[in-house]
Design a protein around this motif. Structure first.
Motif, PDB file in Angstrom:
ATOM      1  N   LYS A  48      18.796 -23.895  13.520  1.00 18.64           N
ATOM      2  CA  LYS A  48      17.686 -23.100  13.315  1.00 18.64           C
ATOM      3  C   LYS A  48      16.938 -22.740  14.608  1.00 18.64           C
ATOM      4  O   LYS A  48      16.418 -23.921  15.381  1.00 18.64           O
ATOM      5  N   LEU A  49      16.825 -21.576  14.957  1.00 19.50           N
ATOM      6  CA  LEU A  49      15.912 -21.157  16.079  1.00 19.50           C
ATOM      7  C   LEU A  49      14.586 -20.560  15.767  1.00 19.50           C
ATOM      8  O   LEU A  49      14.654 -19.637  14.986  1.00 19.50           O
ATOM      9  N   VAL A  50      13.518 -20.836  16.322  1.00 21.75           N
ATOM     10  CA  VAL A  50      12.337 -20.176  16.175  1.00 21.75           C
ATOM     11  C   VAL A  50      11.639 -20.080  17.691  1.00 21.75           C
ATOM     12  O   VAL A  50      12.133 -20.747  18.561  1.00 21.75           O
ATOM     13  N   SER A  51      10.806 -19.020  17.758  1.00 20.93           N
ATOM     14  CA  SER A  51      10.292 -18.954  19.124  1.00 20.93           C
ATOM     15  C   SER A  51       8.556 -19.087  19.085  1.00 20.93           C
ATOM     16  O   SER A  51       7.987 -18.812  17.793  1.00 20.93           O
ATOM     17  N   ILE A  52       7.999 -19.344  19.864  1.00 20.27           N
ATOM     18  CA  ILE A  52       6.555 -19.320  20.022  1.00 20.27           C
ATOM     19  C   ILE A  52       6.080 -18.644  21.408  1.00 20.27           C
ATOM     20  O   ILE A  52       6.917 -18.333  22.260  1.00 20.27           O
ATOM     21  N   PRO A  53       4.865 -17.862  20.970  1.00 27.13           N
ATOM     22  CA  PRO A  53       4.456 -16.889  22.082  1.00 27.13           C
ATOM     23  C   PRO A  53       4.368 -17.658  23.707  1.00 27.13           C
ATOM     24  O   PRO A  53       4.024 -18.753  23.503  1.00 27.13           O
ATOM     25  N   ASP A  54       4.542 -16.998  24.331  1.00 28.19           N
ATOM     26  CA  ASP A  54       4.425 -17.644  25.758  1.00 28.19           C
ATOM     27  C   ASP A  54       3.344 -16.655  26.784  1.00 28.19           C
ATOM     28  O   ASP A  54       3.128 -17.118  27.673  1.00 28.19           O
ATOM     29  N   GLY A  55       2.877 -15.598  26.241  1.00 29.65           N
ATOM     30  CA  GLY A  55       1.983 -14.819  26.856  1.00 29.65           C
ATOM     31  C   GLY A  55       2.324 -13.850  27.909  1.00 29.65           C
ATOM     32  O   GLY A  55       1.737 -13.088  28.407  1.00 29.65           O
TER      33      GLY A  55
END
Length: 80
Positions: free
Chosen positions: A67-74
């Motif tokens: 499962k791939l998830v992303s987080i904000p990097d700005g």
């Protein structure tokens, strides 16, 4: 196998340092762990998320069990 003995799949969270040379080796490790019956969630930044998803297609055209998830990097803030 550990996953079968417990009656449920253990869950591993993989969070690589978002720099060249860190993501690919941990993705290989995540695949190996997944092959042994573990549930794997791979976290990456938004700036590389789409590249990872495109690379995740198997040679047979089926999607990986990771499962791939992303987080904000700005990096995309204010880009309208």
């Amino acid at each position: 196998m550990l996953a079968t003995a417990m009656g449920r799949r253990p869950h591993v969270l993989v969070v690589p340092f978002p720099a060249q040379g860190h993501v690919a080796p941990l993705m290989k490790l995540a695949h190996r762990v997944s092959d042994h019956g573990f549930k794997v969630t791979f976290v990456n930044t938004e700036s590389i998320h789409e590249k990872i998803i495109a690379a995740m297609l198997d040679k047979d055209g089926k999607q990986s069990q990771i499962k791939l998830v992303s987080i904000p990097d700005g990096l995309h803030l204010g880009a309208n």
